[in-house]
Design an enzyme around this catalytic site. Structure first.
Site, PDB file in Angstrom:
ATOM      1  N   LYS A 248       1.889   5.727  -1.051  1.00 47.42           N
ATOM      2  CA  LYS A 248       2.822   5.400   0.020  1.00 47.42           C
ATOM      3  C   LYS A 248       4.266   5.518  -0.472  1.00 47.42           C
ATOM      4  CE  LYS A 248      -1.173   4.675   1.853  1.00 47.42           C
ATOM      5  NZ  LYS A 248      -1.819   3.381   1.986  1.00 47.42           N
TER       6      LYS A 248
ATOM      7  N   ASP B 265      -0.985  -7.282  -3.259  1.00 45.05           N
ATOM      8  CA  ASP B 265      -0.835  -5.871  -2.877  1.00 45.05           C
ATOM      9  C   ASP B 265       0.607  -5.713  -2.385  1.00 45.05           C
ATOM     10  OD1 ASP B 265      -0.729  -3.421  -1.534  1.00 45.05           O
ATOM     11  OD2 ASP B 265      -2.819  -3.519  -0.879  1.00 45.05           O
TER      12      ASP B 265
ATOM     13  N   TYR C 152      -5.490  -4.357   4.265  1.00 40.09           N
ATOM     14  CA  TYR C 152      -5.759  -2.938   4.460  1.00 40.09           C
ATOM     15  C   TYR C 152      -7.257  -2.743   4.738  1.00 40.09           C
ATOM     16  CZ  TYR C 152      -6.136   2.007   3.357  1.00 40.09           C
ATOM     17  OH  TYR C 152      -6.397   3.347   3.411  1.00 40.09           O
TER      18      TYR C 152
ATOM     19  N   ARG D 258      -9.060   9.941 -20.854  1.00 33.77           N
ATOM     20  CA  ARG D 258      -9.482   8.822 -20.000  1.00 33.77           C
ATOM     21  C   ARG D 258      -8.906   7.525 -20.548  1.00 33.77           C
ATOM     22  NH1 ARG D 258     -14.053   6.710 -21.172  1.00 33.77           N
ATOM     23  NH2 ARG D 258     -15.264   8.625 -21.215  1.00 33.77           N
TER      24      ARG D 258
HETATM   25  C1  LIG Z   1      -3.152   2.855   1.650  1.00 34.34           C
HETATM   26  C2  LIG Z   1      -3.286   1.453   1.201  1.00 34.34           C
HETATM   27  C3  LIG Z   1      -4.250   1.079   0.257  1.00 34.34           C
HETATM   28  C4  LIG Z   1      -5.263   2.060  -0.298  1.00 34.34           C
HETATM   29  O1  LIG Z   1      -4.634   3.027  -1.082  1.00 34.34           O
HETATM   30  P1  LIG Z   1      -5.164   4.550  -1.256  1.00 34.34           P
HETATM   31  O2  LIG Z   1      -4.129   5.154  -2.115  1.00 34.34           O
HETATM   32  O3  LIG Z   1      -5.228   5.145   0.121  1.00 34.34           O
HETATM   33  O4  LIG Z   1      -6.496   4.478  -1.874  1.00 34.34           O
HETATM   34  C5  LIG Z   1      -4.266  -0.235  -0.162  1.00 34.34           C
HETATM   35  N1  LIG Z   1      -3.407  -1.145   0.323  1.00 34.34           N
HETATM   36  C6  LIG Z   1      -2.474  -0.820   1.240  1.00 34.34           C
HETATM   37  C7  LIG Z   1      -1.549  -1.867   1.745  1.00 34.34           C
HETATM   38  C8  LIG Z   1      -2.376   0.482   1.721  1.00 34.34           C
HETATM   39  O5  LIG Z   1      -1.466   0.782   2.638  1.00 34.34           O
END
Ligand SMILES: *Cc1c(COP(=O)(O)O)cnc(C)c1O
Length: 377
Positions: free
Chosen positions: A195, A170, A98, A46
């Site tokens: 992604k 982000d 998001y 961890r």
């Molecule tokens: C998918 C997404 C998230 C969340 O991520 P997860 O891996 O699904 O928890 C956060 N920000 C953006 C822009 C996203 O497309």
């Protein structure tokens, strides 16, 4: 090191002990200590795991920061970053963040006293007006999802600095291949690595990079204390995915450009959202702060019925949530990714029922255009 080289040679390339070219998967929870407290840098997975560390070093290099962190999902990464704040602190966020980010701020973190305000961060005056005495951070997502709005990272980070706020970005849509927010003045950059970074629809993960040693210590403390870490197998999958990030991003971009041209001439399409279009309101900023416009496009076909028709007819665009993978995906944000945002709020933002979002994959673009053409007819 240039970008494409860094994707391959950044982080910790290969295994020092055996010469293995691929970094090993350390499937382990605990580590032998030579004496009490005497060890080789690892005590418990961890706290730290070599495969996860190799990934954390890689994303740190790609984002040009001080230290990287890997989490079990993008939301775990975002939540860990928010755990740097305390009850009574206030965060300003981009209004069309998001859906999951909106949800965690409004339904989870609000319960422990972390306050948030969602504003149009494309307008500096609007950000400024939202700053309160207890504001601690500015959280921007750029480009946004699904409306592809672009916030000027450099200008907003500077404004944040003047008011002693941390800037968090982000960077999921652009990836460090196109955009490096820390170099533009941000303090923390984060990703849903599910992604583009992973890129193959086979792993859920989140990554964070910070630009400061104190922030690094604080975030490691949160990561170790709350425990939302990424496992070694998934860390390895991400390291592998990232090796082809450059090739993939170039291919997504080239395909998207052609699809946007096609959509622009199709009469069923009422409106297109893409930062690469000269008519996009923040096109100039997008061009200045990122080296590519990305593979996400949203377009409005006017009604929920028409959108449903298109979704029912496409062959190569898989109807699914998520984005950024080699296969093209299609979704209706109002009913899927953004369903957790109240209907009236969606209407305010422009996320209509006829809005379709596509994540352009790396298939042959002629097939993709042909597919959209027959679906829109
Ligand atoms: C998918 C997404 C998230 C969340 O991520 P997860 O891996 O699904 O928890 C956060 N920000 C953006 C822009 C996203 O497309």
């Amino acid at each position: 090191m240039k970008r494409k080289t860094k994707l391959i040679h950044g982080g910790i390339p290969g295994d020092q002990t055996t010469g293995a070219v691929s970094f090993p998967i350390y499937q382990v929870s605990t580590y032998k200590q030579q004496d009490v407290g005497v060890h080789k840098g690892y005590e418990y997975s961890r706290t730290g795991n070599p495969t996860r560390f190799a990934l954390e070093e890689l994303i740190k290099d790609l984002e040009e920061g001080k230290r990287g962190f890997a989490f079990g999902s993008g939301m775990a990464a975002i939540t860990a970053v928010m755990m740097l704040f305390s009850s009574g602190d206030h965060i300003i966020l981009t209004d069309d963040v998001y859906g999951g980010t909106y949800r965690v701020m409004n339904k989870v973190l609000n319960r422990i006293g972390i306050e948030s305000t969602f504003v149009d961060t494309t307008d500096l005056d609007v950000i400024k007006a939202a700053i309160q005495p207890n504001t601690k951070a500015l959280y921007i997502e750029t480009p946004t999802n699904p409306l592809l709005k672009v916030t000027d990272i450099k200008a907003s980070a500077q404004l944040a600095k003047e008011h002693d706020l941390l800037t968090i970005v982000d960077n999921t849509f652009s990836t460090p291949y196109w955009q490096t927010p820390l170099a533009l003045g941000a303090d923390i950059v984060l990703h849903s690595a599910t992604k583009y970074l992973g890129g193959h629809s086979d792993v859920v993960a989140g990554l964070v990079v910070v630009n400061d040693d104190q922030l690094a210590d604080d975030l490691h403390f949160v990561q170790n204390s709350t425990g939302g870490i990424l496992g070694p197998q998934d860390s390895w999958l991400l390291i592998r995915g990232i090796k082809t990030l450059g090739l993939r991003m170039e291919a997504h971009e080239a395909n998207t450009k052609k699809i946007v041209e096609f959509l622009s001439e199709n009469e069923s399409v009422k409106k297109i959202y893409y930062p690469g279009l000269e008519t996009h309101p923040q096109h100039a900023i997008a061009k200045q702060q990122a080296e590519g416009f990305g593979g996400m496009v949203s377009f409005d076909v006017g009604s929920a019925e028409k959108a449903a028709e298109v979704l029912g007819r496409v062959k190569y665009f898989t109807l699914a949530e998520s984005l950024g993978a080699v296969e093209s995906l299609i979704s209706v944000p109002a009913k899927m990714t953004h369903a957790s945002i109240p209907a009236e709020r969606r209407a305010e933002l422009g996320i209509t029922d006829g809005l379709i979002r596509i994540s352009v994959g790396i298939e042959d673009v002629e097939d993709l255009i042909e597919d959209l053409k027959q679906a829109l007819e």
